[in-house]
Motif scaffolding. Structure first.
Motif, PDB file in Angstrom:
ATOM      1  N   MET A 288     -11.336  20.389  43.302  1.00 62.01           N
ATOM      2  CA  MET A 288     -10.559  20.213  44.542  1.00 62.01           C
ATOM      3  C   MET A 288     -10.730  21.408  45.481  1.00 62.01           C
ATOM      4  SD  MET A 288      -6.900  18.385  43.793  1.00 62.01           S
ATOM      5  CE  MET A 288      -6.324  19.501  42.530  1.00 62.01           C
TER       6      MET A 288
ATOM      7  N   ASP B 178      -1.364  19.988  51.407  1.00 66.28           N
ATOM      8  CA  ASP B 178      -2.787  19.695  51.167  1.00 66.28           C
ATOM      9  C   ASP B 178      -3.045  19.348  49.702  1.00 66.28           C
ATOM     10  OD1 ASP B 178      -3.304  20.177  53.800  1.00 66.28           O
ATOM     11  OD2 ASP B 178      -4.180  22.173  53.507  1.00 66.28           O
TER      12      ASP B 178
ATOM     13  N   GLU C   6      -4.755  15.859  48.521  1.00 68.87           N
ATOM     14  CA  GLU C   6      -6.008  15.785  47.747  1.00 68.87           C
ATOM     15  C   GLU C   6      -5.818  15.024  46.440  1.00 68.87           C
ATOM     16  OE1 GLU C   6      -9.204  18.570  47.380  1.00 68.87           O
ATOM     17  OE2 GLU C   6      -8.159  20.028  48.640  1.00 68.87           O
TER      18      GLU C   6
ATOM     19  N   GLU D 256      -5.739  11.381  47.232  1.00 58.53           N
ATOM     20  CA  GLU D 256      -7.073  10.858  47.519  1.00 58.53           C
ATOM     21  C   GLU D 256      -7.859  10.619  46.231  1.00 58.53           C
ATOM     22  OE1 GLU D 256      -8.879  13.682  50.131  1.00 58.53           O
ATOM     23  OE2 GLU D 256      -7.641  13.091  51.868  1.00 58.53           O
TER      24      GLU D 256
END
Length: 588
Positions: A547, A574, A578, A581
């Motif tokens: 990541m 963030d 991530e 996602e």
């Protein structure tokens, strides 16, 4: 009272006809008037350790006793000064004798020419006792020097005057309980081998915040605590000591260079005036006293330098200040003890050190503590002592290290293998410990977060589990590990590289406030916890480890303190994005 030199053996001089002298009296040796101290008496023969080079002395030369023990002068002018081991001001000596120390130079420890603005805060007729403040002197922009009644006096102030005075001029007259009058000056003297008295010792319940993450988080020291920093050559003892002297949350710093290389003291002298104290905005030298007794100076003065430093530190503690004393290093002090003991032909103990090594070390470290001072206003002062130990070959089973570990409550074990990997501070988190952690947990809960100790415990647990997994990896390779164990190794690597590793020469990373330390712990453990949850739901371990947010977590330590809250929130959001996602790709 004078005797004559009978025998000379290096720094040891034996003199006859000294029956009227006392043990620990300061004496003047030979016509050169070298300064020495009586350390042993046999009949009328006195064994004297001389604090200057003895070459050129001859039997038959005179020895005169001063009738007083080795004492230091305590008063305005101490701060930002640099002394040798017996409190001779090196700058003043340099003006007289040039860059090389000459023998027999007599210079007062505190300047008799400087005038100080004294402001009285008691008045005639007031009753005072030992330790009470009778007035103040603004010594530097940072330090307000409180002028104290000497510990052994009490009575009624007969007269007191504000104004400009030198340290030896009378500022007040005290009528003692027996009717005698005692003149008080800005300066007082105190024998270095006698601990300054106090009312009572208190439990050390507040941390000495150092800004060094591995210390504050994993192995904290309290104000009034004692710590040892043992480590082999090149492992970073001196840099750790310098970092603590620069950034520790202390009002006054006393730095003793005892038997170490001269260039290390030069670094201090060059750096400290230029460095700005984050709390006051002034130069660090504005709150520092330096004692330099480097390896090329007479060996006997090393033994005195430790006591000189801690007596000065106790004096500022008595004013109610938080004082931090750095001794670099007690091993060189112990070597001086061993050399003098050998010349006195005493029965050697382990590895040639004297049998009383342990008790002498204890006498030194026991002078630290958080105390209620001698005074009528219940003033609290703290004195923290951090001693570097330089065991030969890094072997901490040697006598100085072992005697120190029996006394101190914090062990910061430096590891040469970490230093060779360029991991600084090179504190080994598996062997170091702090016995103050439980006592200080209430302070961290109240002043930082109730979660502090829980997060700290999880960091330690991950580091210990990493050490166990590393053994498995060496045997069967990384591919044999399960995905959760691989993630555990990655989290531990992040703790080591992003949290415990700290750059002493980076403007921001050199000092980390405890609130920022807490945020850094939260970020690393949030990455670990959320990745573990995602892994349990079927996420790919390789995607989690790769990541982009990990770079931001690692660089958070370089974020200026003023921007930490905003950056923390950005990194957390963030991280969630991530992970989401990765999970959505897995579902596709």
């Amino acid at each position: 009272m004078s005797g004559t030199i009978k025998k000379i053996a290096g720094p040891l001089v034996i003199a006859d006809n000294m029956r009227d002298a006392n043990l620990f009296d300061v004496v003047r040796v030979s016509n050169k008037r070298l300064i020495g101290e009586i350390i042993e008496m046999h009949g009328d023969a006195a064994s004297i350790q001389v604090y200057e080079e003895t070459s050129g002395l001859a039997p038959g030369e005179p020895v005169k006793t001063t009738g007083a023990p080795l004492s230091v002068e305590l008063g305005p002018g101490l701060i930002s000064n640099i002394y040798d081991g017996i409190q001779r001001p090196l700058e003043d000596i340099m003006k007289i004798s040039g860059n090389n120390l000459q023998r027999g130079v007599e210079v007062p420890s505190l300047s008799r020419n400087n005038k100080w603005q004294f402001t009285a805060i008691v008045k005639a007729g007031d009753k005072v006792t030992g330790g009470d403040v009778i007035g103040t002197v603004q010594e530097t922009d940072v330090v307000l020097h409180r002028i104290l009644v000497p510990p052994n006096y009490e009575g009624i102030i007969k007269s007191i005057t504000s104004g400009e005075f030198t340290v030896d001029e009378t500022v007040a007259v005290l009528t003692l309980s027996n009717g005698k009058e005692q003149q008080l000056t800005l300066m007082q003297k105190w024998p270095v081998r006698v601990q300054r008295p106090y009312k009572r010792k208190l439990s050390p319940d507040e941390p000495l915040v150092t800004g060094q993450r591995v210390i504050d988080t994993l192995f904290p020291i309290s104000k009034g605590g004692v710590a040892a920093v043992p480590g082999p050559f090149g492992s970073g003892k001196t840099v750790v000591q310098h970092q603590l002297a620069k950034w520790a949350e202390a009002d006054i710093v006393v730095y003793i260079g005892c038997g170490e290389r001269g260039n290390e003291m030069t670094d201090v002298l060059n750096e400290f005036p230029e460095l700005i104290d984050p709390k006051t905005g002034e130069s660090l030298m504005e709150r520092t006293v330096l004692i330099a007794n480097t390896s090329d100076m007479p060996v006997a003065a090393r033994e005195a330098s430790i006591y000189t430093g801690i007596t000065i530190a106790e004096y500022f503690r008595d004013m109610g200040y938080s004082v931090a004393l750095m001794a670099d290093s007690t091993s060189r002090w112990a070597e001086a003890l061993r050399e003098m003991s050998g010349r006195l032909e005493e029965m050697p103990g382990e590895e040639g050190y004297p049998a009383y090594l342990g008790s002498r070390l204890a006498q030194f470290y026991e002078r630290a503590g958080k105390v209620e001072t001698l005074c009528t206003d219940n003033r609290i002062g703290t004195l923290s002592v951090i001693g570097a130990v330089s065991p030969p070959g890094g072997d901490i089973s040697e006598p100085v290290s072992q005697a120190t570990l029996r006394i101190v409550k914090v062990f910061w074990g430096l590891d040469s293998s970490l230093a060779y990997k360029r991991h600084f501070p090179a504190l080994n988190w598996l062997t170091s410990y702090s016995l103050y952690t439980d006592t200080l947990s209430k302070w961290f809960d109240a002043h930082v977060s109730p979660q502090w100790m829980m997060l700290r415990g999880r960091l330690m647990q991950l580091l210990q589990e990493e050490a166990e997994l590393e053994e498995i990896v060496k045997l069967v390779g990384m591919d044999a590990l399960s995905s959760p164990d691989r993630l555990k190794l990655e989290a531990a690597r992040s703790i080591r590289e992003d949290y415990l590793h700290q750059n002493a020469f980076h403007d921001i990373d050199t000092y980390t406030p405890v609130n920022k330390q807490f945020m850094m712990m939260q970020l690393i453990l949030s990455f670990y916890d959320e990745s573990m949850d995602a892994l349990a739901k079927g996420a790919d371990i390789n995607a989690l480890v790769a990541m982009n947010i990990r770079e931001s977590i690692g660089r958070f330590k370089y974020v200026p303190t003023s921007d930490t809250n905003m950056q923390f929130d950005n990194i957390m959001s963030d991280l969630h994005r991530e992970i989401s996602e990765i999970m959505s790709k897995g579902e596709d």
